[in-house]
Design an enzyme around this catalytic site. Structure first.
Site, mmCIF file in Angstrom:
data_model
loop_
_atom_site.group_PDB
_atom_site.id
_atom_site.type_symbol
_atom_site.label_atom_id
_atom_site.label_comp_id
_atom_site.label_asym_id
_atom_site.label_seq_id
_atom_site.Cartn_x
_atom_site.Cartn_y
_atom_site.Cartn_z
ATOM 1 N N ASP A 191 38.856 66.955 5.750
ATOM 2 C CA ASP A 191 40.079 66.808 6.212
ATOM 3 C C ASP A 191 40.936 66.106 4.917
ATOM 4 O O ASP A 191 41.611 65.244 5.152
ATOM 5 C CB ASP A 191 40.285 65.726 7.318
ATOM 6 C CG ASP A 191 41.668 65.629 7.773
ATOM 7 O OD1 ASP A 191 42.510 66.506 7.804
ATOM 8 O OD2 ASP A 191 42.027 64.488 8.583
ATOM 9 N N ILE B 155 51.214 48.765 9.550
ATOM 10 C CA ILE B 155 51.547 49.501 8.524
ATOM 11 C C ILE B 155 51.354 50.958 8.608
ATOM 12 O O ILE B 155 51.904 51.822 8.039
ATOM 13 C CB ILE B 155 51.067 49.117 7.087
ATOM 14 C CG1 ILE B 155 49.348 49.362 7.121
ATOM 15 C CG2 ILE B 155 51.477 47.751 6.797
ATOM 16 C CD1 ILE B 155 48.737 48.892 5.766
ATOM 17 N N SER C 234 44.722 57.888 17.217
ATOM 18 C CA SER C 234 43.408 57.227 17.496
ATOM 19 C C SER C 234 43.699 55.654 17.342
ATOM 20 O O SER C 234 42.704 54.817 17.871
ATOM 21 C CB SER C 234 42.515 57.533 16.459
ATOM 22 O OG SER C 234 42.817 57.332 15.155
#
Length: 1000
Positions: A823, A693, A698
């Site tokens: 982040d 999905i 990474s």
């Protein structure tokens, strides 16, 4: 016992070669200060002169001593970027009377031992990172006269002990998190000259009548303190008051006549409240009044003549319900430089002598019912910068005198009844960046003098009667961003020089009589977003260069005389609107333009063929039937061979993969963080490409449906085996290992409803798996910037913002030690089935240093473009303020529906674009058009929070705890207003509030 001679020799050699180890000569106060230096983080080496080899600290930076006793009496370390807890050793400096640590990173709580600094007269700890409650013991300082704790994170109540101050003259607690009631006991500090409690989230409170006892008070600032009720009559007793600021509250009732007894007052600011009634009589007593601002209220009646007879410098009464004429006496104020009256119901003409006797700078009378001409003396003193008169009934010509007013920067005369020719000099004013003359009856040509308007950025002259050609000199306007000249009588061809306008984003010249071919060189319009040349007489072929404009999304060339093929390059554009109808185009339509959304884009071109019935005639279709049948047969045969090959390969590959998986299953180790109802084998069996999905640099993310019917999300990180010598792979693997460890260290310990749940992790030699709860609605970023954006109405977006804020607040304030996400972005905010928000992806999260030494420096920048706080990008120092900036960008995303970085913005990011657009075009151009306008007021309040969070200075950003509280208050206020009267839109963050109505 005798010492060995070699030991004695070593002792003397060591200490005589390094005398600093002895420090016998430094005074006791110097030793205290040197110890303080060692306890602080000093990244800029501001304390490098604090050398323990000196006899006395009196020559050290920031230190001042009594010349008689050499005792330290003053310490000023303002703006030195030092960090750490408050140095309690300072209170051992017995004669220290002046202490300023202004604008640093002093953190943690303020210790109660501050009461030991008994000699202090002046204490300034403003613009730091102090937290907790205000220490009650601070009032025990017997000689304290000046206390400034502005811009920290103090919370709770103001201690009742503050009533005991005997000599305090200045008390400033601005921009904190104080949330108790407005304290009436402060009225007991009769020595106060200045009381500033502004910008604190106090619980709804009335202004205490006891403040009328502060007979020595000169400054009373209670801006944005959540004040309610009426202004107390007792404030009229403050005879020495020079500055009264009660703005940005919820005060109601009328302005009390007792304020007319403030004989010393210089400025009164009451804007953005809910005050009603007429202005009180008695203004003639306020002979010192220079600034009066009661804008954004519900005041009625006429503007009193006695107010206008005062020697005012600034009069702001905009966004009220004033009626009648503006008194002629306002023109006689010799110091008047600011007059803002927009958004009322004022009638009549402006005083003919306005500006003749005063240095007018800013005039805004927009959105009224004024008539008559522009006074010719407005720029008599040569200082007029802004002239805003939109939405009135002004008439006549622009005075010739304004053609030489070189100080002008903004001119908005739109939506009036002006006529005649514009003075030649007016076109070329050198500092004007916004010139708007839309919807008038101006005539004549655009003068060649426009070449000198080097600063012009927005040029709007639509809906007038201008004639002639666009002058070639317009190509010299290097800063021009918008050129809107629709619905005029312009003729001739476009000058080739327009290709020089490299910053142009909007070119709209529709409904004129322009002709000729489009100029060459338009490929230089790299920032062009809108090109509208509809309903002119342009001819020639459509330039192929248009297809190379990277951010063009609106193209309308309809109603012209263009001929030839539709350029293939137009397929490269991501167009929201394409209209080439009613031209003379011919040939085949490019295949990628044959889409349903462009169905009506090519009508009225009889020789143009494509896949739409309206374009292709039956004869052309019949001619191509034979070749189409042959092509279809070939494709069917090739497709059959391909499908058979794929099925054979899939069966072989599946058999191989299942055998390999059985071998690998035994190699996995499981680490769980919650009670599990599944095994790692259920996870491993479902890691097929069919279940992917999402993917990134990474690894990949899978959706796994368990045997019990529930779903989980599995992040598969690549890593493990790295060959020796492959440096790039080793570094990449190290980063991924760090991200994996950060993720499990953070999420494995956290339990919060707005942070994604990490069920477990599985580790093997080659892969690492992280198993999370599954979020059916994916990430906020994917949903917000896709075709499904319509699912997110404003209540849903507000709920997402509040949920994400509560998650961040938990990380910053409730985790011990605190955690910085580093982040925060819309793609890392996941949404469950009910659109509840969860923070995710803690791969670069960091724990804040528990020693309290302030922001920690990172070796590399973490985060995503458009979300990174400006100070983080150039200092690499990370703290909670970096997350708060990123969260502010997410708020702006939710409100605008735009990406944080978009080619349409040019060199700007979303934050700069929002600020610029608010100033130039108003709030309506910022809010996502998919949002219902009935939520406009609430959206404006949340936008204001987003702008606070993205303040360039970290110290001005509110804490996440305060952000949560502000969002909760917005939600609560909206519920209250929906059940009572309709609230008016009064966003107070505009530089020019009249821009709210600028786009009519």
């Amino acid at each position: 016992m005798l010492l060995h001679p070699l030991f004695l020799l070593f002792f003397f050699f060591t200490f005589f070669s390094n005398p600093s180890l002895l420090s016998f000569s430094l005074s006791q106060e110097g030793l205290y200060l040197h110890t303080i230096k060692l306890s602080l983080d000093d990244p800029d080496s501001a304390l490098r002169s604090w050398n323990d080899r000196d006899d006395t600290p009196c020559s050290w930076f920031g230190v001042s001593c009594d010349p008689q006793t050499n005792s330290v009496h003053s310490l000023d370390l303002s703006n030195t970027n030092i960090a750490g807890p408050f140095p309690s050793l300072l209170c051992r400096l017995q004669n220290l009377s002046f202490l300023s640590l202004y604008n640093n990173s002093i953190n943690m709580s303020l210790p109660s031992v501050i009461s030991n600094c008994t000699s202090l007269h002046h204490l300034d700890l403003s613009q730091n990172l102090l937290t907790g409650e205000l220490p009650a013991s601070i009032s025990d300082l017997p000689n304290l006269r000046y206390l400034d704790l502005t811009g920290n994170n103090f919370s709770g109540d103001i201690p009742e002990s503050f009533a005991r101050f005997q000599k305090l003259e200045v008390l400033s607690l601005v921009y904190n998190l104080l949330d108790g009631p407005m304290p009436a006991f402060l009225g007991n500090i009769t020595s106060l000259k200045m009381l500033n409690l502004s910008y604190n989230p106090f619980e709804p409170s009335r202004i205490p009548p006891e403040f009328g006892n502060l007979m020595n008070l000169e400054v009373l600032w209670l801006t944005q303190c959540n004040l309610v009720g009426e202004i107390p009559e007792s404030l009229g007793r403050l005879k020495r008051l020079t500055d009264l600021d009660l703005a940005l509250n919820n005060l109601d009732g009328s302005i009390p006549e007792s304020l007319m007894e403030l004989s010393s007052v210089v400025q009164i600011e009451l804007y953005n409240n809910s005050l009603t009634g007429e202005l009180p009589s008695g203004f003639s007593k306020l002979t010192s009044l220079r600034l009066f601002d009661a804008s954004m209220n519900g005041l009625t009646g006429e503007i009193p003549d006695e107010l206008c007879q005062l020697p005012l410098e600034s009069l702001n009464l905009y966004e009220n319900k004033f009626e009648g004429k503006l008194p002629e006496s306002i023109a006689n104020s010799p110091g008047l430089y600011e007059l803002r009256l927009f958004g009322n119901r004022l009638t009549g003409e402006l005083p003919s002598n306005l500006g003749k006797n005063s240095p007018m700078r800013w005039i805004d009378v927009s959105n009224n019912q004024f008539t008559g001409k522009i006074p010719g003396n407005l720029c008599e003193k040569g200082e007029l910068e802004e002239l805003l008169m939109i939405n009135n009934q002004f008439s006549g010509e622009i005075p010739a005198s304004l053609g030489s007013c070189e100080s002008l920067t903004r001119v908005r005369l739109g939506y009036n009844q002006f006529s005649g020719e514009v003075p030649a000099g007016f076109w070329g004013l050198p500092h004007v960046y916004l010139l708007e003359l839309v919807s008038n009856s101006f005539s004549g040509k655009i003068s060649d003098a426009i070449a000198t308007a080097k600063n012009l950025s927005i040029f709007i002259i639509s809906k007038n009667n201008f004639t002639g050609m666009l002058p070639a000199e317009m190509g010299r306007l290097e800063n021009l961003v918008k050129l809107l000249a629709t619905d005029n009588k312009l003729n001739g061809s476009l000058p080739e020089s327009l290709a020089n306008l490299r910053h142009l984003s909007s070119l709209d010249l529709r409904n004129n009589k322009l002709s000729g071919e489009l100029p060459s060189g338009i490929k230089s319009w790299k920032n062009l977003n809108e090109l509208n040349l509809a309903n002119n007489e342009f001819t020639g072929e459509i330039p192929e260069e248009i297809g190379n404009l990277p951010v063009l999304n609106y193209l309308d060339l309809s109603g012209n005389l263009f001929y030839g093929d539709v350029p293939l390059g137009l397929q490269n554009l991501k167009l929201n609107l394409l209209n080439l109808s009613n031209n003379h185009l011919s040939g085949e339509l490019p295949p990628f333009l044959a889409k349903e959304i462009y169905k009506n884009s090519f009508l009225g071109n009889p020789d143009l063929c494509g896949h739409f019935e309206s374009l292709c005639n039956s004869k052309a279709e019949a001619k191509s039937q034979g070749s189409l049948w042959l092509l279809r047969s070939i494709f069917v045969l090739a497709g059959f061979v391909f499908i058979v090959g794929v099925i054979w390969f899939y069966l072989k590959y599946r058999k191989f993969k299942m055998a390999k998986r059985e071998i690998e299953k035994s190699k996995w180790t499981l680490m769980s963080f919650h009670k599990l109802d599944f095994s790692e084998y259920e996870i491993l069996d479902c890691l097929d490409d069919d279940n992917i999905i999402g993917s990134g640099s990474s690894g990949k993310v899978y959706k796994v449906v368990l045997n019990n019917g529930e779903a989980v999300a599995v992040k598969k990180l690549f890593g493990g085996l790295r060959k020796e010598g492959e440096k790039g792979d080793i570094e990449k693997g190290q980063v991924q290992d760090n991200a994996f460890e950060a993720e499990i260290d953070t999420l494995g310990k956290i339990r919060h409803k707005n942070i994604v749940k990490l069920w477990c992790c599985c580790v093997t030699r080659d892969y690492k798996l992280l198993v999370y709860e599954y979020m059916p609605n994916g990430s906020l970023g994917d949903l917000l910037h896709s075709s499904k954006k319509g699912l997110l109405d404003w209540p849903t977006r507000f709920k997402i913002a509040l949920d994400a804020a509560e998650g961040l607040s938990y990380l910053h304030h409730d985790c011990v030690p605190p955690i910085v996400h580093r982040d925060v972005k819309s793609n890392n905010i996941l949404l469950d089935g009910d659109f509840g928000a969860r923070l995710a992806d803690f791969g670069v999260a960091k724990v804040i240093d528990s020693t309290g030494k302030g922001p920690k420096s990172m070796s590399v920048i973490a985060g995503s473009c458009g979300y990174i706080a400006p100070e983080y990008a150039y200092t690499l120092r990370v703290n909670e303020k970096s997350d708060i900036y990123s969260f502010g960008v997410v708020i702006l995303e939710l409100i605008t529906g735009r990406l944080p970085v978009d080619p349409e913005f040019g060199e700007k990011d979303l934050v700069k674009w929002v600020c610029y657009t608010l100033d130039q075009d108003g709030i309506d151009q910022v809010i996502d058009r998919k949002l219902d306008s009935c939520y406009k007021e609430e959206i404006c309040r949340v936008l204001n929070i987003g702008l606070l969070c993205t303040s360039p200075l970290p110290i001005n950003r509110p804490s996440m705890r305060k952000v949560v509280k502000m969002l909760q208050e917005v939600g609560a206020e909206n519920q209250l207003k929906s059940s009572s009267k309709d609230g008016k839109l009064t966003p107070y963050y505009y530089e020019d509030a009249s821009d709210q109505g600028s786009v009519a």
